[in-house]
Write an enzyme that holds these catalytic residues in place. Structure first.
Site, PDB file in Angstrom:
ATOM      1  N   TYR A  43      11.231  -0.866 -10.974  1.00 41.41           N
ATOM      2  CA  TYR A  43       9.793  -0.776 -10.663  1.00 41.41           C
ATOM      3  C   TYR A  43       9.125   0.242 -11.597  1.00 41.41           C
ATOM      4  CZ  TYR A  43       5.640   0.949  -8.193  1.00 41.41           C
ATOM      5  OH  TYR A  43       4.373   1.373  -7.876  1.00 41.41           O
ATOM      6  N   SER A  51       1.436   4.803 -11.541  1.00 39.96           N
ATOM      7  CA  SER A  51       2.272   5.510 -10.556  1.00 39.96           C
ATOM      8  C   SER A  51       2.875   6.751 -11.193  1.00 39.96           C
ATOM      9  CB  SER A  51       3.402   4.594 -10.087  1.00 39.96           C
ATOM     10  OG  SER A  51       4.303   5.311  -9.278  1.00 39.96           O
TER      11      SER A  51
HETATM   12  N1  LIG Z   1       2.235   3.019  -2.053  1.00 38.25           N
HETATM   13  C1  LIG Z   1       2.656   3.847  -2.970  1.00 38.25           C
HETATM   14  O1  LIG Z   1       3.417   4.802  -2.691  1.00 38.25           O
HETATM   15  C2  LIG Z   1       2.225   3.677  -4.404  1.00 38.25           C
HETATM   16  C3  LIG Z   1       2.417   4.760  -5.269  1.00 38.25           C
HETATM   17  C4  LIG Z   1       2.027   4.645  -6.587  1.00 38.25           C
HETATM   18  C5  LIG Z   1       1.462   3.483  -7.036  1.00 38.25           C
HETATM   19  N2  LIG Z   1       1.283   2.421  -6.177  1.00 38.25           N
HETATM   20  C6  LIG Z   1       0.677   1.195  -6.724  1.00 38.25           C
HETATM   21  O2  LIG Z   1      -0.552   0.985  -6.073  1.00 38.25           O
HETATM   22  C7  LIG Z   1      -0.884  -0.402  -6.125  1.00 38.25           C
HETATM   23  C8  LIG Z   1      -1.307  -0.836  -4.736  1.00 38.25           C
HETATM   24  O3  LIG Z   1      -0.211  -0.677  -3.856  1.00 38.25           O
HETATM   25  P1  LIG Z   1      -0.405  -0.334  -2.316  1.00 38.25           P
HETATM   26  O4  LIG Z   1       0.306   0.937  -2.056  1.00 38.25           O
HETATM   27  O5  LIG Z   1      -1.810  -0.465  -1.935  1.00 38.25           O
HETATM   28  O6  LIG Z   1       0.489  -1.514  -1.693  1.00 38.25           O
HETATM   29  P2  LIG Z   1       0.139  -2.656  -0.647  1.00 38.25           P
HETATM   30  O7  LIG Z   1      -0.457  -2.095   0.572  1.00 38.25           O
HETATM   31  O8  LIG Z   1       1.399  -3.471  -0.524  1.00 38.25           O
HETATM   32  O9  LIG Z   1      -0.950  -3.522  -1.421  1.00 38.25           O
HETATM   33  C9  LIG Z   1      -0.579  -4.320  -2.506  1.00 38.25           C
HETATM   34  C10 LIG Z   1      -1.655  -5.360  -2.735  1.00 38.25           C
HETATM   35  O10 LIG Z   1      -1.276  -6.160  -3.859  1.00 38.25           O
HETATM   36  C11 LIG Z   1      -1.487  -7.519  -3.544  1.00 38.25           C
HETATM   37  N3  LIG Z   1      -0.575  -8.362  -4.287  1.00 38.25           N
HETATM   38  C12 LIG Z   1       0.761  -8.236  -4.425  1.00 38.25           C
HETATM   39  N4  LIG Z   1       1.251  -9.232  -5.178  1.00 38.25           N
HETATM   40  C13 LIG Z   1       0.186 -10.011  -5.526  1.00 38.25           C
HETATM   41  C14 LIG Z   1       0.044 -11.193  -6.294  1.00 38.25           C
HETATM   42  N5  LIG Z   1       1.099 -11.803  -6.865  1.00 38.25           N
HETATM   43  N6  LIG Z   1      -1.194 -11.728  -6.436  1.00 38.25           N
HETATM   44  C15 LIG Z   1      -2.263 -11.136  -5.863  1.00 38.25           C
HETATM   45  N7  LIG Z   1      -2.195 -10.006  -5.137  1.00 38.25           N
HETATM   46  C16 LIG Z   1      -0.967  -9.465  -4.967  1.00 38.25           C
HETATM   47  C17 LIG Z   1      -1.220  -7.593  -2.030  1.00 38.25           C
HETATM   48  O11 LIG Z   1      -1.909  -8.664  -1.438  1.00 38.25           O
HETATM   49  P3  LIG Z   1      -1.275 -10.035  -0.942  1.00 38.25           P
HETATM   50  O12 LIG Z   1       0.101  -9.750  -0.450  1.00 38.25           O
HETATM   51  O13 LIG Z   1      -2.237 -10.502   0.119  1.00 38.25           O
HETATM   52  O14 LIG Z   1      -1.317 -10.863  -2.162  1.00 38.25           O
HETATM   53  C18 LIG Z   1      -1.834  -6.281  -1.555  1.00 38.25           C
HETATM   54  O15 LIG Z   1      -3.207  -6.452  -1.321  1.00 38.25           O
HETATM   55  C19 LIG Z   1       0.344  -1.118  -6.688  1.00 38.25           C
HETATM   56  O16 LIG Z   1       0.148  -1.358  -8.053  1.00 38.25           O
HETATM   57  C20 LIG Z   1       1.446  -0.080  -6.502  1.00 38.25           C
HETATM   58  O17 LIG Z   1       2.449  -0.254  -7.477  1.00 38.25           O
HETATM   59  C21 LIG Z   1       1.636   2.511  -4.862  1.00 38.25           C
END
Ligand SMILES: NC(=O)c1ccc[n+]([C@@H]2O[C@H](COP(=O)([O-])OP(=O)(O)OC[C@H]3O[C@@H](n4cnc5c(N)ncnc54)[C@H](OP(=O)(O)O)[C@@H]3O)[C@@H](O)[C@H]2O)c1
Length: 252
Positions: free
Chosen positions: A160, A147
Site C-alpha cells: 500500500y 499518506s
Molecule cells: N484512514 C487512514 O488512516 C488513511 C491515512 C492516510 C491516507 N488515507 C487515504 O485517504 C483516502 C481516503 O481514505 P479513507 O480513510 O477516507 O477511507 P474510506 O473511509 O474507506 O473511504 C474510501 C473511499 O474511496 C472510495 N473508493 C474505493 N475504491 C474505489 C473505486 N474503485 N472507485 C471509486 N471509489 C472508490 C470508497 O467508496 P466506495 O466503496 O463506495 O466506492 C470510499 O468512499 C485514501 O486514498 C486513503 O489511502 C487514509
C-alpha cells in the site's frame, strides 16, 4: 475563496471524502459527490440538503473509462465548470511483501495509482483549458490524499505504501507542470485516520485498536476535511502544497 465554488469529490461515500463534501457544502460550495456505493451517496446528499451549498451524487468506479469526464460533465450541467477536484478515493492492503495477498496487488495499483493518474490528466487538462480565457486570474484546486506511508517507508505496510510513494511524486510533478496556470495541485498526507478504510481493506481490528491505543486519539475524517477547506480557501497567490497531518501522539 471556497464559497460559490464548484467541486468534484471522489471517495465521497465514506471517511475523508464524505467529510470533505460535508465541509465544502457548509462553505457554500456546489459539489459532485462520487463513489461506488450509490445508496451512501444519496444518504449524504439528503443529509446536506439544507446546507448553504449543494451536493449531487454520481455513482461509479474510478477505474471505469469515462468516469471522470462524467463527473466534470455533471458539475457543468448542474452549475458550471468545476474548479476544485478532491481525489479521496483509495484503498488499503494489509501485509508486507511476503505477507500480503498478491492476488490483490494489481487492483490496488489500478485504484490507488493508475486510475488516479488518468483522473489527474483529465482534470488538469480541463482546468488548464478553463484557465486560458481568464489568464489564470483565479485559482483552481486539485487536492490528492496521499499518506504518511508515502513519505516514510512502512515495513509493516509496504505494498500500500509504495502506491502512495508513487502518488506523491506524481502530485509534485503535476504541480510543477500546471502551476503557471494558477492550478494548485496539493498533496495531503494524513497519518492514522479512523474511517471506513481499515475495514474495507481488511486490516486486523485488534492490530488497529492497539495502534489507536498507542497513538490515539487518532485523526477523524473531519480533521482532514478542515485542513483541505483551509488550503483551498487561500488567496490565489498562496499555495500550501504539501501538508502532513498526524495524530499528535503518532510516532513516527
Ligand atoms: N484512514 C487512514 O488512516 C488513511 C491515512 C492516510 C491516507 N488515507 C487515504 O485517504 C483516502 C481516503 O481514505 P479513507 O480513510 O477516507 O477511507 P474510506 O473511509 O474507506 O473511504 C474510501 C473511499 O474511496 C472510495 N473508493 C474505493 N475504491 C474505489 C473505486 N474503485 N472507485 C471509486 N471509489 C472508490 C470508497 O467508496 P466506495 O466503496 O463506495 O466506492 C470510499 O468512499 C485514501 O486514498 C486513503 O489511502 C487514509
Amino acid at each position: 475563496m471556497t464559497d460559490r465554488r464548484i467541486a468534484v469529490v471522489t471517495g465521497a461515500s465514506s471517511g475523508i471524502g464524505r467529510a470533505v463534501v460535508r465541509d465544502l457544502v457548509q462553505r457554500g460550495t456546489r459539489v459532485v459527490a462520487a463513489g461506488r456505493r450509490a445508496e451512501r451517496l444519496t444518504e449524504l446528499t439528503e443529509q446536506v440538503r439544507t446546507a448553504p451549498g449543494h451536493a449531487v451524487a454520481v455513482a461509479g468506479d474510478i477505474t471505469q473509462a469515462g468516469h471522470t469526464e462524467e463527473l466534470l460533465a455533471t458539475a457543468e450541467r448542474e452549475w458550471g465548470p468545476a474548479d476544485v477536484f478532491v481525489a479521496a478515493a483509495g484503498q488499503g492492503l494489509p501485509g508486507t511483501v511476503l505477507g500480503s495477498d498478491p492476488e490483490r496487488w494489481e487492483r490496488l495499483v489500478e485504484v490507488n495509482y493508475l486510475a488516479l493518474l488518468r483522473q489527474l490528466r483529465v482534470v488538469a487538462a480541463e482546468f488548464r483549458k478553463q484557465a486560458e480565457p481568464d489568464d489564470g486570474a483565479r485559482a483552481r484546486d486539485v487536492v490528492v490524499i496521499g499518506s504518511t506511508v508515502g513519505r516514510q517507508v512502512s515495513a509493516a505496510n509496504p505494498v500500500y505504501g509504495s502506491t502512495k510513494f508513487a502518488v506523491h511524486s506524481l502530485v509534485e510533478a503535476l504541480r510543477q507542470e500546471v502551476c503557471h496556470h494558477n492550478i494548485r495541485v496539493t498533496l495531503i498526507e494524513p497519518g492514522f485516520v479512523r474511517s471506513g478504510f481499515q475495514e474495507a481493506a481488511g486490516y486486523d481490528a485488534a492490530w488497529f485498536e492497539a495502534i489507536a491505543e498507542e497513538n490515539g486519539p487518532l485523526l477523524v475524517p473531519e480533521d482532514v476535511a478542515d485542513v483541505i477547506g483551509y488550503v483551498i480557501g487561500r488567496p490565489t497567490h498562496v499555495h500550501l502544497d504539501d501538508i502532513r497531518l498526524r495524530p499528535t501522539r503518532q510516532r513516527p
